[in-house]
Design a protein around this motif. Structure first.
Motif, mmCIF file in Angstrom:
data_model
loop_
_atom_site.group_PDB
_atom_site.id
_atom_site.type_symbol
_atom_site.label_atom_id
_atom_site.label_comp_id
_atom_site.label_asym_id
_atom_site.label_seq_id
_atom_site.Cartn_x
_atom_site.Cartn_y
_atom_site.Cartn_z
ATOM 1 N N THR A 10 43.632 52.308 28.289
ATOM 2 C CA THR A 10 42.488 52.551 29.169
ATOM 3 C C THR A 10 41.671 51.282 29.410
ATOM 4 O O THR A 10 41.236 51.008 30.529
ATOM 5 C CB THR A 10 41.581 53.637 28.573
ATOM 6 N N TYR A 13 43.609 48.864 31.654
ATOM 7 C CA TYR A 13 43.631 49.387 33.027
ATOM 8 C C TYR A 13 42.301 49.112 33.722
ATOM 9 O O TYR A 13 42.265 48.674 34.874
ATOM 10 C CB TYR A 13 43.922 50.876 33.006
ATOM 11 N N HIS A 16 42.039 45.577 34.882
ATOM 12 C CA HIS A 16 43.154 45.105 35.723
ATOM 13 C C HIS A 16 44.044 44.118 34.971
ATOM 14 O O HIS A 16 44.468 43.086 35.514
ATOM 15 C CB HIS A 16 42.616 44.443 37.005
ATOM 16 N N LEU A 18 46.965 45.079 33.491
ATOM 17 C CA LEU A 18 48.316 45.626 33.403
ATOM 18 C C LEU A 18 49.182 45.088 34.528
ATOM 19 O O LEU A 18 48.689 44.728 35.603
ATOM 20 C CB LEU A 18 48.270 47.157 33.493
ATOM 21 N N SER A 19 50.476 45.074 34.271
ATOM 22 C CA SER A 19 51.410 44.733 35.343
ATOM 23 C C SER A 19 51.468 45.895 36.327
ATOM 24 O O SER A 19 50.987 46.999 36.040
ATOM 25 C CB SER A 19 52.800 44.464 34.754
ATOM 26 N N GLU A 20 52.074 45.677 37.486
ATOM 27 C CA GLU A 20 52.174 46.739 38.482
ATOM 28 C C GLU A 20 52.921 47.941 37.919
ATOM 29 O O GLU A 20 52.556 49.098 38.142
ATOM 30 C CB GLU A 20 52.874 46.209 39.736
ATOM 31 N N GLU A 22 53.261 48.818 34.694
ATOM 32 C CA GLU A 22 52.443 49.485 33.684
ATOM 33 C C GLU A 22 51.291 50.248 34.327
ATOM 34 O O GLU A 22 50.947 51.354 33.902
ATOM 35 C CB GLU A 22 51.886 48.449 32.710
ATOM 36 N N ARG A 23 50.710 49.674 35.368
ATOM 37 C CA ARG A 23 49.587 50.328 36.039
ATOM 38 C C ARG A 23 50.029 51.655 36.666
ATOM 39 O O ARG A 23 49.353 52.675 36.531
ATOM 40 C CB ARG A 23 49.015 49.400 37.117
ATOM 41 N N GLU A 27 48.723 55.381 35.609
ATOM 42 C CA GLU A 27 48.077 56.267 36.572
ATOM 43 C C GLU A 27 48.775 57.617 36.636
ATOM 44 O O GLU A 27 48.107 58.655 36.790
ATOM 45 C CB GLU A 27 48.050 55.605 37.952
ATOM 46 N N SER A 44 35.637 51.298 33.660
ATOM 47 C CA SER A 44 35.604 50.637 34.961
ATOM 48 C C SER A 44 34.177 50.532 35.479
ATOM 49 O O SER A 44 33.779 49.508 36.050
ATOM 50 C CB SER A 44 36.471 51.412 35.967
#
Length: 249
Positions: A10, A13, A16, A18-20, A22-23, A27, A44
């Motif tokens: 969390t 995330y 920002h 994380l890799s694409e 992992e993101r 999600e 966030s």
């Protein structure tokens, strides 16, 4: 990536980090995990508030120290077989150490003054709330059915009015045409308890015309006084009073 691993992402995330791949995986997981979704949202929002603050670039030593500490903190996963919710529906876990370290890194990235700015905003909000409570209390005394007033001339040529409400056991002092106190000095208000002076608070040097709610209950006080004291006030009067006013019957 296992579900246990996803629960610990969390903080990354929200920042920002994380890799694409992992993101996207996180999600999809958060869509079915209310606890992770809520935690990521809160982190966030915190990061956004820090980003809006006026910042300055942190020293290289600070950022290096934080980033170095991240590598030495072992990641901690959720405990037990049901890490997301307690039987009552509340989240039963806290931020992992990795997420906390990531948040610290985010603070360093946003700037060393971000937290200071946030604390200043919290302090300002508390002061505003205190001022609002004081204004409400002043209004209650002035509007009380048994409110009584007494006005007197001050030694410097100004005028002072005291309003007393026995039902509320409070008093308000209002000054007009009163000069600002000398530099390093402040006006201090006093209750007169049968000849013994009891501090009733300080007037704001920059707002001498503003109504002041005397601190503490009127009690058995027969009147009030106002003196010039060193900044911060005194335990007992140290100067001749500008005025001594008997409370109205």
């Amino acid at each position: 990536m296992s579900t246990v691993d996803l629960h610990t992402l969390t903080g990354a995330y929200a920042l920002h980090a994380l890799s694409e791949e992992e993101r996207g995986e996180f999600e999809r997981h958060a869509a079915d995990c209310e606890a992770c979704a809520q935690e990521a949202l809160e982190l966030s929002e915190t990061a956004a508030r820090l980003g809006l603050a006026t910042t300055m670039t942190p020293s290289a030593a600070l950022k290096s120290r934080v980033m170095r500490q991240i590598t030495t903190v072992r990641q901690e996963g959720p405990r037990g077989t049901s890490p997301l919710r307690s039987p009552g529906g509340n989240r039963a876990r806290r931020l992992s150490r990795w997420a906390l370290a990531a948040c610290l890194a985010g603070v360093a990235a946003f700037g060393g003054t971000a937290v200071w700015q946030y604390d200043r905003a919290e302090d300002a909000q508390q002061r505003a709330q205190q001022a609002e409570r004081s204004t409400d209390a002043i209004a209650a005394v002035l509007a009380a059915p048994d409110a009584r007033t007494r006005t007197a001339e001050l030694a410097d040529g100004g005028r002072g009015t005291v309003v007393v409400s026995k039902s509320r056991d409070r008093a308000v002092f209002i000054a007009s045409d009163i000069a600002s106190p000398p530099e390093g000095k402040v006006y201090q208000l006093w209750f007169d308890d049968g000849g013994t002076m009891r501090s009733a608070g300080l007037m704001d040097p920059g707002r001498t015309a503003r109504p002041v709610l005397l601190e503490g209950a009127v009690g058995g006080a027969s009147g009030m006084g106002i003196t010039v004291e060193p900044a911060g006030g005194s335990a007992q009067p140290t100067s001749s009073p500008l005025a001594l006013m008997t409370f109205p019957a």
